[in-house]
Motif scaffolding. Structure first.
Motif, PDB file in Angstrom:
ATOM      1  N   VAL A  62      18.601  40.752  41.732  1.00  0.00           N
ATOM      2  CA  VAL A  62      19.871  40.739  42.439  1.00  0.00           C
ATOM      3  C   VAL A  62      20.619  39.468  42.070  1.00  0.00           C
ATOM      4  CG1 VAL A  62      20.989  40.742  44.704  1.00  0.00           C
ATOM      5  CG2 VAL A  62      18.887  42.033  44.358  1.00  0.00           C
ATOM      6  N   THR A  63      21.840  39.634  41.596  1.00  0.00           N
ATOM      7  CA  THR A  63      22.696  38.485  41.319  1.00  0.00           C
ATOM      8  C   THR A  63      23.915  38.566  42.234  1.00  0.00           C
ATOM      9  OG1 THR A  63      23.837  39.665  39.546  1.00  0.00           O
ATOM     10  CG2 THR A  63      21.963  38.294  38.918  1.00  0.00           C
ATOM     11  N   THR A  64      24.457  37.413  42.526  1.00  0.00           N
ATOM     12  CA  THR A  64      25.631  37.374  43.398  1.00  0.00           C
ATOM     13  C   THR A  64      26.795  36.747  42.652  1.00  0.00           C
ATOM     14  OG1 THR A  64      25.042  35.208  44.297  1.00  0.00           O
ATOM     15  CG2 THR A  64      24.212  37.130  45.461  1.00  0.00           C
ATOM     16  N   ARG A  65      27.996  37.164  43.041  1.00  0.00           N
ATOM     17  CA  ARG A  65      29.208  36.561  42.495  1.00  0.00           C
ATOM     18  C   ARG A  65      30.303  36.673  43.550  1.00  0.00           C
ATOM     19  NH1 ARG A  65      32.508  40.840  40.157  1.00  0.00           N
ATOM     20  NH2 ARG A  65      31.316  42.742  40.300  1.00  0.00           N
ATOM     21  N   PRO A  66      31.173  35.680  43.592  1.00  0.00           N
ATOM     22  CA  PRO A  66      32.236  35.735  44.604  1.00  0.00           C
ATOM     23  C   PRO A  66      33.365  36.672  44.188  1.00  0.00           C
ATOM     24  CG  PRO A  66      32.425  33.730  43.328  1.00  0.00           C
ATOM     25  CD  PRO A  66      31.170  34.418  42.856  1.00  0.00           C
ATOM     26  N   ILE A  67      33.895  37.403  45.152  1.00  0.00           N
ATOM     27  CA  ILE A  67      35.094  38.206  44.948  1.00  0.00           C
ATOM     28  C   ILE A  67      36.038  37.936  46.117  1.00  0.00           C
ATOM     29  CG2 ILE A  67      33.987  40.043  43.622  1.00  0.00           C
ATOM     30  CD1 ILE A  67      34.076  41.745  46.163  1.00  0.00           C
ATOM     31  N   TYR A  68      37.285  38.203  45.913  1.00  0.00           N
ATOM     32  CA  TYR A  68      38.289  37.968  46.939  1.00  0.00           C
ATOM     33  C   TYR A  68      38.976  39.282  47.280  1.00  0.00           C
ATOM     34  CZ  TYR A  68      37.550  33.107  45.777  1.00  0.00           C
ATOM     35  OH  TYR A  68      36.970  31.884  45.565  1.00  0.00           O
ATOM     36  N   LEU A  69      39.176  39.496  48.560  1.00  0.00           N
ATOM     37  CA  LEU A  69      39.891  40.663  49.035  1.00  0.00           C
ATOM     38  C   LEU A  69      41.227  40.207  49.600  1.00  0.00           C
ATOM     39  CD1 LEU A  69      37.002  41.893  48.924  1.00  0.00           C
ATOM     40  CD2 LEU A  69      37.685  43.272  50.842  1.00  0.00           C
ATOM     41  N   HIS A  70      42.289  40.900  49.226  1.00  0.00           N
ATOM     42  CA  HIS A  70      43.627  40.617  49.731  1.00  0.00           C
ATOM     43  C   HIS A  70      44.149  41.923  50.322  1.00  0.00           C
ATOM     44  CE1 HIS A  70      43.476  36.974  47.257  1.00  0.00           C
ATOM     45  NE2 HIS A  70      42.996  37.763  46.317  1.00  0.00           N
ATOM     46  N   LEU A  71      44.260  41.961  51.623  1.00  0.00           N
ATOM     47  CA  LEU A  71      44.731  43.160  52.310  1.00  0.00           C
ATOM     48  C   LEU A  71      46.219  43.020  52.582  1.00  0.00           C
ATOM     49  CD1 LEU A  71      44.191  45.867  53.728  1.00  0.00           C
ATOM     50  CD2 LEU A  71      43.699  44.555  55.804  1.00  0.00           C
ATOM     51  N   PHE A  72      46.994  43.925  52.005  1.00  0.00           N
ATOM     52  CA  PHE A  72      48.427  43.972  52.242  1.00  0.00           C
ATOM     53  C   PHE A  72      48.713  45.137  53.177  1.00  0.00           C
ATOM     54  CE2 PHE A  72      47.793  42.130  48.039  1.00  0.00           C
ATOM     55  CZ  PHE A  72      48.521  40.967  48.132  1.00  0.00           C
ATOM     56  N   ASN A  73      49.934  45.236  53.644  1.00  0.00           N
ATOM     57  CA  ASN A  73      50.275  46.326  54.545  1.00  0.00           C
ATOM     58  C   ASN A  73      50.288  47.679  53.841  1.00  0.00           C
ATOM     59  OD1 ASN A  73      52.573  45.443  53.115  1.00  0.00           O
ATOM     60  ND2 ASN A  73      53.921  46.417  54.588  1.00  0.00           N
ATOM     61  N   ASP A  74      50.276  47.684  52.487  1.00  0.00           N
ATOM     62  CA  ASP A  74      50.307  48.955  51.764  1.00  0.00           C
ATOM     63  C   ASP A  74      49.207  49.119  50.715  1.00  0.00           C
ATOM     64  OD1 ASP A  74      51.279  47.020  50.099  1.00  0.00           O
ATOM     65  OD2 ASP A  74      52.952  48.190  49.346  1.00  0.00           O
ATOM     66  N   CYS A  75      48.377  48.109  50.493  1.00  0.00           N
ATOM     67  CA  CYS A  75      47.305  48.240  49.493  1.00  0.00           C
ATOM     68  C   CYS A  75      46.234  47.171  49.713  1.00  0.00           C
ATOM     69  CB  CYS A  75      47.867  48.152  48.070  1.00  0.00           C
ATOM     70  SG  CYS A  75      48.588  46.569  47.686  1.00  0.00           S
ATOM     71  N   LEU A  76      45.124  47.352  49.040  1.00  0.00           N
ATOM     72  CA  LEU A  76      44.015  46.397  49.060  1.00  0.00           C
ATOM     73  C   LEU A  76      43.780  45.943  47.631  1.00  0.00           C
ATOM     74  CD1 LEU A  76      41.616  45.012  50.518  1.00  0.00           C
ATOM     75  CD2 LEU A  76      40.283  47.052  49.993  1.00  0.00           C
ATOM     76  N   LEU A  77      43.761  44.630  47.421  1.00  0.00           N
ATOM     77  CA  LEU A  77      43.586  44.062  46.090  1.00  0.00           C
ATOM     78  C   LEU A  77      42.269  43.300  46.041  1.00  0.00           C
ATOM     79  CD1 LEU A  77      44.852  43.352  43.281  1.00  0.00           C
ATOM     80  CD2 LEU A  77      45.818  41.350  44.395  1.00  0.00           C
ATOM     81  N   LEU A  78      41.436  43.636  45.066  1.00  0.00           N
ATOM     82  CA  LEU A  78      40.186  42.913  44.825  1.00  0.00           C
ATOM     83  C   LEU A  78      40.404  42.018  43.624  1.00  0.00           C
ATOM     84  CD1 LEU A  78      37.775  45.940  45.109  1.00  0.00           C
ATOM     85  CD2 LEU A  78      38.097  44.168  46.799  1.00  0.00           C
ATOM     86  N   SER A  79      39.947  40.768  43.712  1.00  0.00           N
ATOM     87  CA  SER A  79      40.080  39.851  42.585  1.00  0.00           C
ATOM     88  C   SER A  79      38.803  39.042  42.456  1.00  0.00           C
ATOM     89  CB  SER A  79      41.295  38.941  42.758  1.00  0.00           C
ATOM     90  OG  SER A  79      41.151  38.124  43.899  1.00  0.00           O
ATOM     91  N   ARG A  80      38.649  38.436  41.297  1.00  0.00           N
ATOM     92  CA  ARG A  80      37.495  37.572  41.080  1.00  0.00           C
ATOM     93  C   ARG A  80      37.967  36.308  40.386  1.00  0.00           C
ATOM     94  NH1 ARG A  80      36.060  38.690  35.591  1.00  0.00           N
ATOM     95  NH2 ARG A  80      36.923  40.675  34.963  1.00  0.00           N
ATOM     96  N   PRO A  81      37.229  35.219  40.565  1.00  0.00           N
ATOM     97  CA  PRO A  81      37.627  33.969  39.900  1.00  0.00           C
ATOM     98  C   PRO A  81      37.513  34.095  38.388  1.00  0.00           C
ATOM     99  CG  PRO A  81      35.811  33.580  41.433  1.00  0.00           C
ATOM    100  CD  PRO A  81      36.064  35.038  41.410  1.00  0.00           C
ATOM    101  N   LYS A  82      38.409  33.432  37.695  1.00  0.00           N
ATOM    102  CA  LYS A  82      38.380  33.455  36.235  1.00  0.00           C
ATOM    103  C   LYS A  82      37.214  32.620  35.755  1.00  0.00           C
ATOM    104  CE  LYS A  82      41.655  33.219  32.493  1.00  0.00           C
ATOM    105  NZ  LYS A  82      43.023  32.842  32.125  1.00  0.00           N
ATOM    106  N   GLU A  83      36.467  33.166  34.806  1.00  0.00           N
ATOM    107  CA  GLU A  83      35.279  32.458  34.307  1.00  0.00           C
ATOM    108  C   GLU A  83      35.614  31.663  33.078  1.00  0.00           C
ATOM    109  OE1 GLU A  83      32.267  35.368  33.771  1.00  0.00           O
ATOM    110  OE2 GLU A  83      32.285  35.947  35.860  1.00  0.00           O
TER     111      GLU A  83
END
Length: 83
Positions: A62-83
């Motif tokens: 099992v490996t872990t990595r950070p992701i970011y969730l951005h919830l807008f009133n009309d969509c959900l955006l998933l992002s990850r840090p640039k490596e």
């Protein structure tokens, strides 16, 4: 009524400023998604930890990595840090 209108305009401007700041931080692979919009507002954002299971190895790894969730009133955006 005047105070209510002023407060609504301030909230709208704050929301637009958040979208501008976020659009400067996020880099899309393709520019088909316009992040800044008059009707869009950021509801909530935060960091999560994604778990990746590697079942190709003899032992489950099992490996872990950070992701970011951005919830807008009309969509959900998933992002990850640039490596």
């Amino acid at each position: 009524q005047l105070i209510k209108d002023c407060n609504e305009n301030v909230q709208r401007m704050k929301s637009t400023e958040e979208l501008i700041y976020l659009s400067q931080k996020i880099e899309f692979e393709c520019k088909i998604f316009p992040l800044i919009s008059q009707s869009r507002r950021l509801v909530k954002c935060g960091e999560l930890t994604a778990l990746d299971f590697n079942n190709m190895s003899p032992k489950w790894k099992v490996t872990t990595r950070p992701i970011y969730l951005h919830l807008f009133n009309d969509c959900l955006l998933l992002s990850r840090p640039k490596e």
